[in-house]
Write an enzyme that holds these catalytic residues in place. Structure first.
Site, PDB file in Angstrom:
ATOM      1  CG  HIS A   1      -2.105  -0.923   1.017  1.00 50.67           C
ATOM      2  ND1 HIS A   1      -2.595  -1.736   2.004  1.00 50.67           N
ATOM      3  CD2 HIS A   1      -2.899  -1.131  -0.063  1.00 50.67           C
ATOM      4  CE1 HIS A   1      -3.641  -2.420   1.533  1.00 50.67           C
ATOM      5  NE2 HIS A   1      -3.838  -2.071   0.280  1.00 50.67           N
TER       6      HIS A   1
ATOM      7  CG  ASN B   1       4.336  -1.839   9.544  1.00 46.59           C
ATOM      8  OD1 ASN B   1       5.496  -2.027   9.249  1.00 46.59           O
ATOM      9  ND2 ASN B   1       3.958  -1.150  10.593  1.00 46.59           N
ATOM     10  CG  HIS B   2      -0.776  -2.350   4.952  1.00 50.70           C
ATOM     11  ND1 HIS B   2      -1.959  -1.666   4.817  1.00 50.70           N
ATOM     12  CD2 HIS B   2      -0.691  -2.635   6.273  1.00 50.70           C
ATOM     13  CE1 HIS B   2      -2.551  -1.540   5.991  1.00 50.70           C
ATOM     14  NE2 HIS B   2      -1.791  -2.112   6.889  1.00 50.70           N
ATOM     15  CG  PHE B   3       5.482  -2.309   2.368  1.00 52.91           C
ATOM     16  CD1 PHE B   3       5.089  -1.604   1.246  1.00 52.91           C
ATOM     17  CD2 PHE B   3       5.547  -1.648   3.575  1.00 52.91           C
ATOM     18  CE1 PHE B   3       4.805  -0.252   1.314  1.00 52.91           C
ATOM     19  CE2 PHE B   3       5.264  -0.292   3.656  1.00 52.91           C
ATOM     20  CZ  PHE B   3       4.897   0.403   2.518  1.00 52.91           C
TER      21      PHE B   3
END
Lengths: 585, 263
Positions: free
Chosen positions: A332, A505-507
């Site tokens: 994101h 932290n959306h990786f």
């Protein structure tokens, strides 16, 4: 020379949701588990009175110490990557519980479309609908396969929510009712409903009431104190690994967390993992912890770095598109997936915006996944529109209408006036994988131990930009209906490029799951194709990114992987799912 | 003299700005600077009480001393610059009244001032490269100089620029003149060695807002007046009873000093 320690059943890198769930499930079955956590020890006692915006939100107390290790980033293969030097560009979790301690609590299931994205797209729109460089692929499981694991995660974390009117089927309702509502949430819902959308409350791992989960852990009721995102919970009222799975594991007597332990390598013989090599951050001493099963449950960058450094799996090559490790990195990304939308300034309304909690809010899923027909749209997948009431703090929220001077009397006047009179709604968009977005090892910059940093190359494709622009337009439509006097758009220009921000932290990706070892690193039990006793968990196994937040899906797959590990340890070994050769005959 | 319970009424001190202007007359002389240091300290404390205290030193806030800034001259430019960004007005005190300059001084003396939590391995990005970066904060991140050095260079440049253009130090310049220099700084038009000047402006503004709105334990947000102006209630334990209210609920702020004391 590294000292070799006594063998255990399972050794895990990381203590977030993925590592914590594995620890709980395996220790409950009597297996001895050691978790290696590079950050410091922390418990709920550390968060009592942690209502300090400067320390946590501005100076990033809970985030990774970038002076020791970071990532490098660039927006195309032609550029030289720069290191991500400051936490304002990288909010990677750290310490016991990892990012799962300071998460907002947004607990979303992914869609049936997500797991079968390639085949459903081809079936519905034909293969030509998939842009040339887009590397979407099926996961090898279906939503129906995953539903019981989602249900288990929601009950462990104590999710407060209500049924999504346009969501996938559920076997049970949420374990807790939705959080309290607020006038601004109701305004968003009313405006969305007027426009024909189907808003519903954000499912939240913030407790609407005191709750005891199936493992017997009690989570307290949320106080709406507004120090949630970027903070550990003052009241033990957020479903996080410290108050749930890590505690469950600890009570079995079979679990040990070794803090300040930085894992540097997976020791293996080419076919099986032997254990993990790590360094004690305090003494500098090196150890090898052997185990029957080795679990990488670190953040996406940690898992990929360890695989590449340990020479496990074939590194992905964007030129030839061969190899898998590093492939299909997604996320994101802040200027295309997360921090875009419409901000409304209201001259005659005033809300209690200082109050709130992490996942307090509502969202609209009408454009999520494949919920609308994409035949006439120039992108695949979708976005959700979200309004958050997480409690806005004063240093980080100084919003003034565009055109206001950047300093001085008028700036101050408007800064103060609009502090409780402006609302933002955002389009959270999917980001689909492409050939040129991947992870590898940086040729220049090193971590404190002298190992290469991981390098992220992130190229935005046209469909990602179109999807985001569509999302901003819908935000504008809803904000107009909400009645704002001034609307400023956080826009997406046609030539937008990756801004090197790792702000959520959306990786995801790099060690992705699938059915075919030629195109995936792990099977649907997160087991490495190339190394049967090595399990790689967490966001690194996601073949693409959805518009939904990843945490609950990470949790669900951790439950599935744990089930596989128990079967593996109790049986003859071997692969839990046989490879299905599809790409190469 | 106002009473203890209403610090807000005391925050409007029309003399403060004039003081800043007048001090420029002798800044630079060793004796003058030394003398002014004391005067400035007295001026910046608010006269909030200690009525009947005969000991004059009891009124001085012991945190009102400089730890990072050696030269008083730099500090007084900092004070004027922050006040220009966030001025005193009818809503309440400005940066000086909120102790923002002392907040920034303390922050620069700590981890933040030396970029201690940041990745600091070479190669860094040169000035031409920094100019190509879009985001101001990212320019600062990739500069070789740390924040402390950038602050000193930037403040001295603002002062030198004011002397050159107006024959007056920055703190002594008229508001219009100060605006002109701040405008050039913010647009990246002043030549700095460490980073483009727009990046220093962004850093200065961010630090000013931090000093205005962080918990008072860091030395800014004096009397929690920054929070009062924003109607932010600070470290309140719970809003569970009031969050659903249709009306705006105004509450007195609580600092961590109060909150932690309850444990």
């Amino acid at each position: 020379m590294a000292e070799e320690l006594k063998k255990v059943d399972v050794v895990i890198v990381g203590t977030g949701w993925a590592g914590g769930i594995t620890a709980a499930e395996l220790t409950k079955k009597g297996y001895k588990v050691v978790a290696l956590e590079r950050g410091k020890e922390q418990s709920r006692e550390d968060f009592i009175g942690a209502k300090d915006e400067l320390k946590y939100s501005i100076r990033y107390e809970m985030m990774q110490d970038l002076s020791k290790d970071t990532v490098t980033a660039r927006s195309s293969m032609d550029e030289t990557a720069k290191p991500v030097r400051n936490n304002n560009y990288a909010r990677f979790g750290n310490d016991t519980g990892g990012a799962s301690v300071h998460w907002n609590g947004v607990s979303l299931r992914w869609l049936p479309y997500d797991f079968e994205i390639h085949s459903q797209t081809v079936e519905k729109y034909g293969a030509k609908k998939i842009p040339e460089n887009c590397t979407i692929q099926d996961w090898g499981v279906t939503y129906d396969d995953m539903e019981p694991y989602y249900d288990k995660f929601e009950k462990t974390a104590g999710v407060s929510g209500e049924e999504n009117p346009v969501g996938p089927p559920r076997s049970d309702k949420y374990p807790n009712p939705p959080l309290k509502t607020t006038p601004s949430i109701e305004l968003f819902k009313k405006a969305s409903t007027n426009l024909g959308y189907h808003p519903y409350r954000l499912p939240a791992a913030n407790m609407s009431e005191t709750y005891t989960n199936p493992d017997g852990e009690t989570i307290n009721a949320c106080m709406y104190c507004a120090f949630c995102e970027e903070y550990g919970c003052d009241f033990g009222a957020k479903g996080d690994p410290i108050v749930t799975v890590l505690e469950t594991a600890r009570k079995t007597g079979n679990f040990e967390i070794r803090n300040e332990s930085t894992v540097t390598e997976v020791i293996h013989d080419g076919t099986k993992a032997i254990g993990l090599k790590y360094i004690d951050n305090i003494t500098g001493a090196e150890y090898i912890q052997p185990a029957d099963i080795v679990v990488l449950a670190g953040f996406v960058f940690t898992n990929n770095k360890l695989l590449l450094k340990s020479k496990i799996g074939k590194p992905y090559n964007p030129e030839t598109q061969e190899g898998v490790i590093g492939k299909n990195f997604t996320g994101h990304f802040s200027n295309i997936s997360t921090y875009i939308g419409a901000r409304g300034f209201f001259d005659n309304e005033k809300w209690n915006l200082s109050m709130g909690t992490g996942a307090l809010g509502a969202k609209v899923d009408d454009y999520a996944g494949d919920n609308v027909d994409h035949t006439d749209l120039d992108f695949l997948h979708g976005y959700e529109i979200r309004y958050y009431h997480l409690g806005q703090r004063p240093i980080d929220n100084n919003h003034v209408p565009e055109g206001t001077p950047a300093w001085g009397k008028e700036y101050k006047e408007k800064n103060l006036f609009y502090h409780n009179r402006s609302l933002i709604i955002r389009a959270k968009t999917a980001f689909l994988p492409n050939r040129y977005t991947y992870l590898d090892l940086d040729p220049t910059y090193k971590d404190e131990l002298g190992d290469p940093l991981i390098r992220a190359t992130v190229h935005y494709e046209e469909q990602d930009i179109k999807r985001a622009q569509h999302g901003v337009e819908t935000c504008k439509e809803i904000m107009t209906e909400m009645g704002a006097d001034i609307i400023d758009l956080v826009d997406v220009p046609d030539d937008v490029k990756f801004d090197s921000k790792f702000y959520t932290n959306h990786f995801l990706g790099g060690a992705i799951m699938g059915e075919d070892p030629e195109t995936s690193a792990v099977n649907t039990y997160s087991q490495m194709w190339d190394m049967e006793n090595l399990f790689v968990l967490g966001g690194s196994s996601f073949p693409h990114n959805s518009n939904h937040d990843p945490t609950e899906t990470i949790g669900a797959f951790a439950y599935r992987a744990s089930e596989g590990m128990i079967e593996y340890l109790g049986g003859e070994g071997g692969l839990l799912v046989e490879a299905k050769q599809t790409s190469k005959a | 003299m106002a009473d203890n319970n209403n610090p807000k009424t005391e925050s409007h001190d029309p003399g403060r700005r004039n003081f800043l202007k007048n001090t420029g007359l002798v800044v630079g002389g060793v004796a003058g600077g030394s003398l002014l240091g004391g005067l400035f300290t007295n001026q910046m404390k608010s006269d909030d009480g200690k009525k009947g205290t005969s000991d004059e030193t009891a009124k001085v806030d012991p945190s009102h001393a400089r730890v990072f800034f050696g030269r008083f001259e730099d500090f007084i430019v900092l004070a004027a610059a922050t006040e220009l960004i966030f001025p005193e007005d009818d809503n309440g005190p400005g940066a000086i009244g909120l102790d923002v300059p002392y907040y920034i001084d303390k922050q620069l003396a700590g981890t933040w001032g030396i970029n201690g939590d940041d990745y600091r391995q070479a190669p860094f990005t040169n000035l031409e490269g920094l100019k190509k970066i879009q985001k101001d904060d990212e320019k600062v991140n990739h500069a070789r100089a740390n924040r402390g050095k950038i602050f000193l260079e930037g403040l001295r440049l603002m002062n030198a620029e004011s002397m050159k253009r107006f024959d007056a130090s920055f703190d002594q310049a008229t508001e219009e003149q100060q605006h002109e220099i701040m405008g050039d700084l913010a647009e990246g038009k002043l030549d700095m060695k460490s980073t483009p000047s727009d990046a220093f402006f962004a850093l200065l503004k961010q630090a000013t807002l931090e000093g205005a709105f962080s918990d008072p334990l860091y030395g800014g947000n004096k009397n929690m007046d920054g929070w009062r102006m924003k109607e932010f209630a600070g470290a309140r334990p719970s809003y569970a009873d009031v969050i659903e209210s249709e009306e705006f609920v105004k509450l007195d702020p609580i600092s961590l000093t109060d909150y932690h004391r309850k444990k």
